[in-house]
Design an enzyme around this catalytic site. Structure first.
Site, mmCIF file in Angstrom:
data_model
loop_
_atom_site.group_PDB
_atom_site.id
_atom_site.type_symbol
_atom_site.label_atom_id
_atom_site.label_comp_id
_atom_site.label_asym_id
_atom_site.label_seq_id
_atom_site.Cartn_x
_atom_site.Cartn_y
_atom_site.Cartn_z
ATOM 1 N N SER A 102 -71.729 -1.203 16.521
ATOM 2 C CA SER A 102 -70.318 -1.009 16.185
ATOM 3 C C SER A 102 -69.488 -2.269 16.404
ATOM 4 O O SER A 102 -69.690 -3.279 15.766
ATOM 5 C CB SER A 102 -69.771 0.181 16.980
ATOM 6 N N ASP A 243 -69.245 -1.929 12.048
ATOM 7 C CA ASP A 243 -70.000 -0.908 11.295
ATOM 8 C C ASP A 243 -69.104 -0.053 10.402
ATOM 9 O O ASP A 243 -69.562 0.933 9.818
ATOM 10 C CB ASP A 243 -70.830 -0.026 12.236
ATOM 11 N N ASP A 245 -66.563 2.029 10.886
ATOM 12 C CA ASP A 245 -66.010 3.363 11.186
ATOM 13 C C ASP A 245 -64.632 3.291 11.827
ATOM 14 O O ASP A 245 -64.004 4.316 12.078
ATOM 15 C CB ASP A 245 -66.978 4.208 12.035
#
Length: 444
Positions: A102, A243, A245
């Site tokens: 992430s 990533d 998100d």
């Protein structure tokens, strides 16, 4: 729920080369997951990753483990985490695997799984994989070995999916947008989505080299984005994390617009459109001004523990479709099954175009209260928050705030720290109260 040895709240994560983020463990994890999934009649697993250099090593090891268990792997290359969730559903795969850490630096990495529905694996399946990891590794007969393939049009499919969430009668024509992809998994997706919807796109953070992911760019550091927005007179700046998100935004004046404000804009738009379905889930860290602004709209608001998995759990429990964190994880459950930065940014752009308003005007309804955070290290043993003097000072500060602010005291889950957060309309008062509480915790 059984105690987990390997799986944390977000899969398996750590520093590359240090257990469990090693090729040996990835091989065994692929095999164990393959064994468990094959027992459910599984045939194919999708593997996506972000742009870290270690992704090549880990995807190869996972694929070898899956093949030894009799499962075939389909590689989709660098792809946002929410894209893996979507593509797992659309390709009817038994599971999706994301190799990503992430917003962490490049030397960290992680492995997490999605179910066939694009959601977190059920606890029972995770527990079965953990149990299988304790077994000696074997290999199916040669005729039963899994195969590897590559899905070449994965990026195009996800771009079309994202565009499909933007109203067909609207266009981004005439908008200048700076897109910062953190040299991460959205680098070949987000700019194309915005361009194909009509925007003039200025790209930064779209040259990944395996080691520059999240480095002084993206959702965790918007300095470069702010500078580029102001230098180019752009209408809006969008910053994704490694990533994809998370989303952070910058308005045309260079002001940061965080997850709480984004959540409010989307909630208000869904309320106007009549598809909000209940209320909004935030977290313990959500700014009080979000709660107040939603209350003025008559929208229910509840707080979950910090972490997007807890937000999603509360959303499912309430049967609500919108939730998120101030860090920029926004889950719009009637559009995707997990936090999705691109889809959240398109929801905000929809409101801008629909009402011909700037991001600055849309976000001004939520004037964020100043938040002061202080971390106090303690020597382990008894929890200082159980101390009577600490409880007393906390009660006194609560009384002084009289509903115009709040305090949050919590013990870190990963290190011996007490986190003190005070939030209220006046920054000086927030600082004063936070220091007052911190002093008492240090004494006790």
């Amino acid at each position: 729920m059984a105690e987990r040895k390997y799986f944390g709240t977000d899969g398996v994560r750590g520093r590359v080369g240090t257990f469990p983020i090693t090729p040996e463990f990835a091989l065994k994890l692929g095999w164990a997951a393959g064994k468990v999934l094959a027992s459910h009649g599984s045939q194919r697993v999708l593997i996506g990753k972000d742009t870290r250099i270690s992704g090549y090593m880990l995807e190869s090891a996972l694929e070898a483990g899956l093949a030894a268990a009799g499962l075939s792997a389909a590689f989709i290359g660098p792809m946002p985490t929410p894209a893996v969730a979507y593509l797992t559903r659309t390709f009817r795969a038994e599971a999706g695997i994301v190799i990503s850490a992430s917003h962490n630096p490049y030397y960290d990495n992680g492995i997490k799984f999605f179910s066939a529905q694009g959601t977190k694996l059920p606890d029972a399946v995770e527990e079965a994989i953990e149990a299988m990891l304790e077994q000696p590794m074997d290999c199916v007969e040669s005729a039963q070995l899994g195969r590897a393939s590559r899905i070449n049009d994965a990026a195009g499919r996800y771009i079309e999916f994202c565009k499909g969430t933007f109203p067909a009668h609207l266009s981004l024509d005439g908008y200048k947008i700076v897109v910062d992809c953190a040299h991460g998994a959205t680098y070949h997706i987000a700019p194309n989505v915005m361009r194909e919807l009509g925007a003039e796109v200025i790209e930064i953070g779209t040259s990944p080299n395996g080691m520059n992911i999240n480095e002084k760019c993206g959702a965790t550091d918007i300095t470069a984005l702010r500078e580029k927005v102001l230098a180019t007179n752009a209408d809006i700046g969008l910053a994704y994390d490694g990533d994809g998100d998370r989303i952070m935004m910058v308005d045309h004046l260079g002001n940061k617009v965080d997850g709480d404000q984004i959540l409010f804009i989307i909630a208000r738009e869904k309320l106007r459109a009549g598809n909000l379905q209940g209320g909004v889930v935030g977290t313990l860290m959500s700014n009080m001004s979000l709660e107040i602004a939603l209350k003025q709209l008559g929208v229910p608001f509840i707080r979950a523990k910090v972490g997007d998995r807890y937000v999603l759990e509360q959303m499912q429990e309430q049967n609500w479709v919108l939730g998120g964190e101030n860090s920029g994880h926004i889950i719009i459950a009637d559009k995707n099954t997990t936090g999705d930065g691109i889809i959240a940014s398109l929801a905000v752009l929809t409101a801008m175009v629909q009402h011909k308003l700037s991001l600055h005007e849309l976000s001004s309804a939520v004037q964020l209260f100043p938040q002061v955070l202080i971390n106090i290290r303690f020597s382990g043993g008894t929890n200082p928050l159980e101390n009577q003097a600490v409880k007393q000072v906390a009660a006194e500060v609560e009384q002084k705030l009289k509903g115009k602010g709040r305090i949050l005291l919590r013990k870190s889950g990963t290190e011996p720290l007490i986190r003190v957060m005070v939030e209220c309309e006046e920054a000086e008062l927030a600082q004063q109260y936070a220091e007052q509480i911190a002093a008492v915790i240090k004494e006790n």
